[in-house]
Motif scaffolding. Structure first.
Motif, short mmCIF file in Angstrom:
data_model
loop_
_atom_site.label_atom_id
_atom_site.label_comp_id
_atom_site.label_asym_id
_atom_site.label_seq_id
_atom_site.Cartn_x
_atom_site.Cartn_y
_atom_site.Cartn_z
N PHE A 122 -7.89 2.68 13.39
CA PHE A 122 -7.42 3.59 12.05
C PHE A 122 -7.26 2.63 10.96
O PHE A 122 -6.84 3.43 9.85
CB PHE A 122 -6.02 4.31 12.51
N ASN A 123 -7.22 1.34 11.02
CA ASN A 123 -6.96 0.43 9.86
C ASN A 123 -8.06 -0.68 10.06
O ASN A 123 -7.43 -1.66 10.81
CB ASN A 123 -5.57 0.00 9.95
N PRO A 124 -8.99 -0.59 9.40
CA PRO A 124 -10.19 -1.52 9.72
C PRO A 124 -9.72 -3.03 9.15
O PRO A 124 -10.03 -3.98 9.58
CB PRO A 124 -11.32 -0.84 8.78
N SER A 125 -8.50 -3.14 8.33
CA SER A 125 -8.09 -4.29 8.04
C SER A 125 -7.42 -5.15 8.95
O SER A 125 -7.14 -6.36 8.98
CB SER A 125 -7.03 -4.17 6.73
N VAL A 126 -7.03 -4.41 10.15
CA VAL A 126 -6.42 -5.34 11.35
C VAL A 126 -7.29 -5.72 12.14
O VAL A 126 -8.42 -4.82 12.65
CB VAL A 126 -5.43 -4.17 11.80
N LEU A 156 5.95 5.39 14.38
CA LEU A 156 4.55 5.77 14.81
C LEU A 156 3.59 5.48 13.74
O LEU A 156 2.41 5.15 13.97
CB LEU A 156 4.36 7.36 15.05
N GLN A 157 3.92 5.60 12.33
CA GLN A 157 3.05 5.14 11.41
C GLN A 157 2.70 3.64 11.21
O GLN A 157 1.69 3.33 10.93
CB GLN A 157 3.57 5.65 9.94
N ASP A 158 3.65 2.93 11.71
CA ASP A 158 3.51 1.33 11.71
C ASP A 158 2.78 0.95 12.84
O ASP A 158 2.01 0.27 12.71
CB ASP A 158 4.88 0.68 12.10
N LEU A 159 2.73 1.77 14.08
CA LEU A 159 1.93 1.82 15.03
C LEU A 159 0.18 2.11 14.58
O LEU A 159 -0.62 1.42 15.11
CB LEU A 159 2.12 2.78 16.19
N LEU A 160 0.37 3.32 13.89
CA LEU A 160 -0.87 3.51 13.49
C LEU A 160 -1.54 2.65 12.60
O LEU A 160 -3.02 2.21 12.69
CB LEU A 160 -0.74 4.95 12.73
N ALA A 161 -0.73 2.08 11.86
CA ALA A 161 -1.29 0.91 10.93
C ALA A 161 -1.66 -0.29 11.60
O ALA A 161 -2.48 -1.15 11.03
CB ALA A 161 -0.19 0.55 9.78
N SER A 162 -1.14 -0.61 12.76
CA SER A 162 -1.52 -1.75 13.69
C SER A 162 -2.64 -1.62 14.61
O SER A 162 -2.96 -2.22 15.39
CB SER A 162 -0.42 -2.34 14.06
N THR A 163 -3.26 -0.46 14.28
CA THR A 163 -4.26 0.19 15.31
C THR A 163 -5.72 -0.19 14.68
O THR A 163 -6.20 0.33 13.55
CB THR A 163 -4.21 1.48 15.75
N PRO A 164 -6.54 -1.13 15.18
CA PRO A 164 -7.85 -1.43 14.46
C PRO A 164 -8.59 -0.23 14.25
O PRO A 164 -9.45 -0.16 13.14
CB PRO A 164 -8.46 -2.39 15.51
#
Length: 299
Positions: free
Chosen positions: A248-252, A238-246
């Motif tokens: 929550f992660n502006p760099s995506v 789920l953390q990887d999913l969160l990191a791939s969510t624009p």
């Protein structure tokens, strides 16, 4: 009804209502989020129902994320949790029985160490466990870090289950029943397998539930000892999913690429991650109540 009684009852209902909204509203939003698009989640009412088509679309995006890695996460979580819980039951129930009814040197010391280990936070043990597995690799050439056993074996260490079995056997199992079995010629092993184990079904369900929930929700240990995405459990995934969510992660980037996950997909992944624990609780609810009550009644 006097005004004072009326105000007291109204205040209690108000407090209960506030806490109900506080706890139920996030769960309701989480269930309804996969039915809406990412855009609708921002603009529409948070508790509006979208469509089942959007649920199917969110699941399709989630299933195609990173070459279907989500299905690996679910299977890994089930494998790690069920295997570790089985080892916990096989080792913990006899240990609790021995501590409750056995008479051997060091019994009080082992019981004290069991109680002490229960109050140590699990996160505090991750670094010692990592160093221990690293030492096993250097001394014996056995590669533990990065293998499923680096998660399963530490998960199997569940002193709370030993203590639950100890409390149940010392309070709810009649000593005269065990004495009668010994008089009839049963050995200690036969007494445990034929008398103590069948009577311990409530505490078995209790230990199974708490051990499974603890193993399923564990995040820090798999995060440290596992390396490849295909080995991760759902809690770390789920953390990887969160990191791939624009959001929550502006760099995506938010352009809808194949590697992007949006809030509906994250919501449906969270709901799926919670379902096994909810199913285990519903199925074993009656046994859980019997186990909790049985351990508190002296025969």
């Amino acid at each position: 009804m006097t005004p004072r009684l009326f105000l007291g009852r109204g205040l209690r209902l108000l407090i209960l209502g506030v806490f109900t909204i506080f706890f139920v509203a996030p769960i309701l939003w989480l269930i309804l989020a996969p039915t809406k698009s990412d855009h609708a989640l921002v603009l529409n009412s948070p508790f509006n129902f979208g469509s089942f088509h959007q649920v199917a679309l969110a699941w399709k995006h989630l299933d195609h994320f990173s070459h279907h890695v989500f299905s690996y996460w679910i299977r890994n979580s089930l494998f790690y949790s069920l295997t570790a819980t089985a080892i916990t039951l096989v080792a913990g129930i006899p240990a609790g029985y021995g501590l409750a009814l056995g008479d051997f040197p060091g019994r009080r010391l082992i019981l004290s160490l069991t109680l002490i280990s229960m109050i140590v936070p699990g996160a505090a043990l991750v670094l010692p466990i990592y160093l221990e597995m690293n030492a096993v690799h250097h001394l014996f050439g056995i590669q533990m870090i990065g293998s499923p056993w680096s998660v399963i074996l530490p998960f199997s260490f569940f002193p709370f289950g030993v203590y639950l079995a100890y409390i149940y056997y010392i309070t709810a199992l009649p000593p005269t029943l065990l004495e009668a079995a010994r008089v009839d010629g049963a050995s200690e092993l036969q007494t445990f397998l034929r008398i103590a184990m069948p009577l311990a079904k409530p505490v078995l369900a209790l230990v199974f539930f708490f051990a499974f929930v603890s193993d399923w929700n564990n995040f820090f240990l798999p995060y440290v000892v596992l390396s490849t995405p295909e080995q991760l459990p759902i809690t770390v995934g789920l953390q990887d999913l969160l990191a791939s969510t624009p959001a929550f992660n502006p760099s995506v980037g938010g352009g809808g690429g194949a590697t992007n996950i949006f809030k509906p997909e994250l919501a449906i992944a969270t709901v799926i991650a919670v379902l096994p624990v909810a199913v285990v609780f519903v199925v074993s609810q009656r046994a859980l109540v019997r186990g909790l009550v049985g351990g508190g009644v002296k025969e």
